[in-house]
Motif scaffolding. Structure first.
Motif, PDB file in Angstrom:
ATOM      1  N   THR A 286      11.531   6.584  -2.181  1.00 10.08           N
ATOM      2  CA  THR A 286      10.442   6.307  -1.238  1.00 10.08           C
ATOM      3  C   THR A 286       9.587   5.147  -1.716  1.00 10.08           C
ATOM      4  O   THR A 286       9.216   4.270  -0.930  1.00 10.08           O
ATOM      5  N   VAL A 287       9.253   5.136  -3.004  1.00  9.99           N
ATOM      6  CA  VAL A 287       8.465   4.026  -3.548  1.00  9.99           C
ATOM      7  C   VAL A 287       9.155   2.691  -3.274  1.00  9.99           C
ATOM      8  O   VAL A 287       8.517   1.705  -2.878  1.00  9.99           O
ATOM      9  N   CYS A 288      10.454   2.654  -3.450  1.00  4.93           N
ATOM     10  CA  CYS A 288      11.205   1.402  -3.293  1.00  4.93           C
ATOM     11  C   CYS A 288      11.328   0.958  -1.837  1.00  4.93           C
ATOM     12  O   CYS A 288      11.304  -0.242  -1.553  1.00  4.93           O
ATOM     13  N   PHE A 289      11.437   1.898  -0.914  1.00  4.23           N
ATOM     14  CA  PHE A 289      11.816   1.532   0.455  1.00  4.23           C
ATOM     15  C   PHE A 289      10.719   1.695   1.501  1.00  4.23           C
ATOM     16  O   PHE A 289      10.887   1.235   2.629  1.00  4.23           O
ATOM     17  N   ILE A 290       9.602   2.328   1.157  1.00  6.20           N
ATOM     18  CA  ILE A 290       8.640   2.669   2.199  1.00  6.20           C
ATOM     19  C   ILE A 290       7.990   1.451   2.840  1.00  6.20           C
ATOM     20  O   ILE A 290       7.664   1.457   4.030  1.00  6.20           O
TER      21      ILE A 290
ATOM     22  N   ARG B 278       9.555  -1.335   3.225  1.00  9.83           N
ATOM     23  CA  ARG B 278      10.641  -2.129   3.805  1.00  9.83           C
ATOM     24  C   ARG B 278      11.117  -1.531   5.123  1.00  9.83           C
ATOM     25  O   ARG B 278      11.346  -2.263   6.095  1.00  9.83           O
ATOM     26  N   ILE B 279      11.277  -0.209   5.164  1.00 10.48           N
ATOM     27  CA  ILE B 279      11.795   0.397   6.394  1.00 10.48           C
ATOM     28  C   ILE B 279      10.759   1.236   7.126  1.00 10.48           C
ATOM     29  O   ILE B 279      11.004   1.667   8.246  1.00 10.48           O
TER      30      ILE B 279
ATOM     31  N   THR C 196       2.475   2.675  10.242  1.00  9.16           N
ATOM     32  CA  THR C 196       1.302   2.032   9.639  1.00  9.16           C
ATOM     33  C   THR C 196       1.683   0.907   8.684  1.00  9.16           C
ATOM     34  O   THR C 196       0.801   0.299   8.075  1.00  9.16           O
ATOM     35  N   MET C 197       2.956   0.626   8.550  1.00 11.83           N
ATOM     36  CA  MET C 197       3.426  -0.343   7.554  1.00 11.83           C
ATOM     37  C   MET C 197       2.931  -1.749   7.863  1.00 11.83           C
ATOM     38  O   MET C 197       2.961  -2.197   9.021  1.00 11.83           O
ATOM     39  N   GLY C 198       2.476  -2.455   6.830  1.00 13.83           N
ATOM     40  CA  GLY C 198       2.178  -3.881   6.935  1.00 13.83           C
ATOM     41  C   GLY C 198       0.877  -4.237   7.607  1.00 13.83           C
ATOM     42  O   GLY C 198       0.581  -5.424   7.785  1.00 13.83           O
ATOM     43  N   ARG C 199       0.079  -3.245   7.981  1.00 10.70           N
ATOM     44  CA  ARG C 199      -1.205  -3.529   8.624  1.00 10.70           C
ATOM     45  C   ARG C 199      -2.342  -3.040   7.743  1.00 10.70           C
ATOM     46  O   ARG C 199      -2.189  -2.075   6.987  1.00 10.70           O
TER      47      ARG C 199
ATOM     48  N   ARG D 111       0.821  -1.219   0.000  1.00  8.79           N
ATOM     49  CA  ARG D 111       0.000   0.000   0.000  1.00  8.79           C
ATOM     50  C   ARG D 111       0.857   1.272   0.000  1.00  8.79           C
ATOM     51  O   ARG D 111       0.593   2.226  -0.738  1.00  8.79           O
ATOM     52  N   GLY D 112       1.890   1.293   0.811  1.00 10.04           N
ATOM     53  CA  GLY D 112       2.745   2.479   0.878  1.00 10.04           C
ATOM     54  C   GLY D 112       3.392   2.800  -0.457  1.00 10.04           C
ATOM     55  O   GLY D 112       3.440   3.970  -0.883  1.00 10.04           O
ATOM     56  N   ALA D 113       3.884   1.775  -1.146  1.00 13.65           N
ATOM     57  CA  ALA D 113       4.523   1.988  -2.449  1.00 13.65           C
ATOM     58  C   ALA D 113       3.520   2.493  -3.477  1.00 13.65           C
ATOM     59  O   ALA D 113       3.853   3.364  -4.310  1.00 13.65           O
ATOM     60  N   PHE D 114       2.286   1.976  -3.433  1.00 14.89           N
ATOM     61  CA  PHE D 114       1.274   2.411  -4.395  1.00 14.89           C
ATOM     62  C   PHE D 114       0.909   3.884  -4.172  1.00 14.89           C
ATOM     63  O   PHE D 114       0.820   4.664  -5.129  1.00 14.89           O
TER      64      PHE D 114
END
Length: 514
Positions: free
Chosen positions: A356-360, A362-363, A496-499, A156-159
């Protein structure tokens, strides 16, 4: 209660529809950036046409320039509040096309600024820039919310970042289009005049008054091209299921766009859903979501002070690298400024978005936001503290490199994350509204940053500006603003990552109630 259709969205594989949604939503952000950030180039051409006989030759007066910068940002803040609220009250899709159409018509209106007298042109341009800002503001919360509600939780973050990264291409396009238009008009002007390549110092070709209008009007093209597909997008399943409480219709809509059958996402034993009863800004809302709204709005406010002072006033910062206006015609002057801005966009602005698209995912959002604010603070202090003793009279490429890093870490940092996080934290019935409030706070910061920096950065009386604190203190203040951003992010911003969006909402409620 977990709904199958929402679970299907959270776990869906990346599909063609996701990329289509990125392009359709992203073209709005592309147009936003094009229209907002072409104005420094436009005012140079307007200065040539309407201020050629002014005592400060070719210079738009400070008050007029300030109003020109601020009027679109004010409209953007209003649009974010109005369309953000409408997106929650009557649906994202229903107002999405309206925001885009306002942008298209206003871009055309800017070019058709009604008359040729200086005062009338500026008033007309300001009116259409304001309405353009309203459309741009409407696009922010709707694009972010729609993309967050369609995306799966893993990417979701990357999109959302990919949607926002179109802003970088819009900034680059504004410079590129300006260079192309100016090059063509200069070639035609020389051919018509039968002159050599050496142009009179004071010469402002008649076509300049058409060139700046054409540059503004071309901003309508990408938005207009995506209008049909934007209107064909279904309402998001989360809005239909959680706000309109029509789970069956949500399943039918998602069957059309995702590679799933309705039997997989329809409820076996549908139960009536009930919305929580507390309204926006009630005590219960503030207890559950007040901290998140504070962190989102404050972070966006702080980063836009820095981001817009950077982008809208590059020609002021890089003045030493530009040739004297009096030695060039209007096309060459605008071409040189656009070339410099394009170089900065290619080397730092656009790469920052895509990092940001690549790493958001992941980190995480929080770490990227902290890192971006921190590195911007370091760079601003590094160029600000020794500005008058080392940088002012130097054409050292090191200044360009360091200043370019502020763009990179702004976009590989808080400029992008502040767009993403508000679309992930709040309940579906408040999501667009809270994103709009956060973004409007950012545009207040943008007005303060761009207009304030414009007036504050002069150490002596020059170009119609009074003596102020100077560039050194102005840059140090921007560094301190970034340090405040680090503190707000560290102490108030949640990851908010991964949820899923519902997990983020529930965690927010549980944390703030305990």
């Amino acid at each position: 209660m977990g709904l199958k259709v929402l679970s299907a969205l959270d776990t869906a594989k990346t599909q063609l529809y996701h990329f289509k949604a990125i392009i359709v939503a992203g073209m709005g952000l592309f147009t936003d950036a094009y229209d907002l950030f072409c104005i420094p180039l436009i005012v140079r051409l307007i200065g040539r046409v309407y201020y050629e006989q002014d005592p400060r030759k070719y210079q738009i007066p400070p008050g007029v320039l300030s109003a020109t910068l601020a009027i679109a940002l004010l409209g953007t803040a209003i649009g974010q509040l109005v369309f953000g609220r409408l997106g929650d009250r009557i649906g994202r899709r229903r107002v999405y096309g309206i925001a885009l159409m306002i942008m298209v018509l206003s871009s055309l209106g800017c070019g058709f600024s009604i008359c040729k007298s200086r005062e009338c042109v500026l008033v007309s341009l300001s009116f259409f820039r304001f309405s353009l800002g309203v459309g741009i503001g409407g696009d922010y919360p709707l694009s972010a919310t729609i993309m967050s509600e369609f995306a799966n939780k893993r990417t979701r973050g990357a999109f959302i970042a990919a949607v926002f990264s179109m802003q970088g291409f819009g900034i680059l396009a504004s410079s590129t289009v300006t260079m192309v238009v100016c090059a063509i008009f200069e070639h035609v002007s020389k051919s018509n005049d039968g002159t050599s390549h050496t142009v009179s110092v004071d010469h402002t070709p008649k076509g300049v008054d058409i060139a700046w209008r054409l540059i503004l009007m071309l901003g309508a093209v990408p938005a207009a091209l995506t209008y049909y597909w934007r209107m064909m997008m279904p309402e998001t399943a989360r809005y239909t299921a959680l706000v309109e409480l029509n789970v069956l219709q949500a399943a039918k809509d998602m069957e059309k766009v995702l590679d799933v059958s309705i039997s997989q996402i329809a409820e076996d034993d549908p139960q009536p859903l009930h919305q929580p009863s507390y309204p926006l800004f009630s005590k219960q809302f503030l207890r559950r979501h007040g901290r998140d709204l504070f962190s989102c709005a404050t972070s966006w406010f702080l980063v836009d002070i820095v981001f817009y002072s950077n982008n809208l006033l590059q020609s002021q910062i890089y003045k030493r690298y530009l040739r004297d206006q009096n030695r060039m015609n209007a096309y060459q002057d605008a071409f040189n400024v656009a070339k410099l801005q394009a170089l900065v966009a290619i080397c730092s602005t656009v790469p920052g978005y895509w990092f940001t698209v690549c790493f958001i995912d992941r980190i995480g959002r929080v770490k990227i936001q902290q890192m971006g604010f921190l590195f911007m603070a370091i760079v601003y202090l590094a160029i600000g503290i020794p500005y008058y003793t080392y940088w002012e009279d130097s054409s050292n490429a090191g200044f360009l490199v360091l200043y370019g890093l502020t763009f990179f870490f702004s976009n590989f940092g808080p400029n992008t994350t502040t767009f993403i996080v508000p679309a992930e934290l709040f309940p579906a019935r408040f999501r667009s509204t809270c994103h709009g409030i956060s973004g409007a706070a950012g545009k207040v910061g943008a007005i303060i940053g761009s207009v304030g920096f414009l007036w504050a950065s002069h150490k002596r009386k020059e170009d119609g500006y009074p003596k102020a604190i100077g560039m050194e203190i102005s840059l140090v203040i921007l560094g301190l603003v970034c340090i405040m951003g680090v503190l707000v992010t560290t102490f108030f911003t949640r990851e908010t990552m991964g949820r899923s969006l519902e997990e983020n909402e529930n965690e927010s409620e549980n944390e703030n109630e305990n």
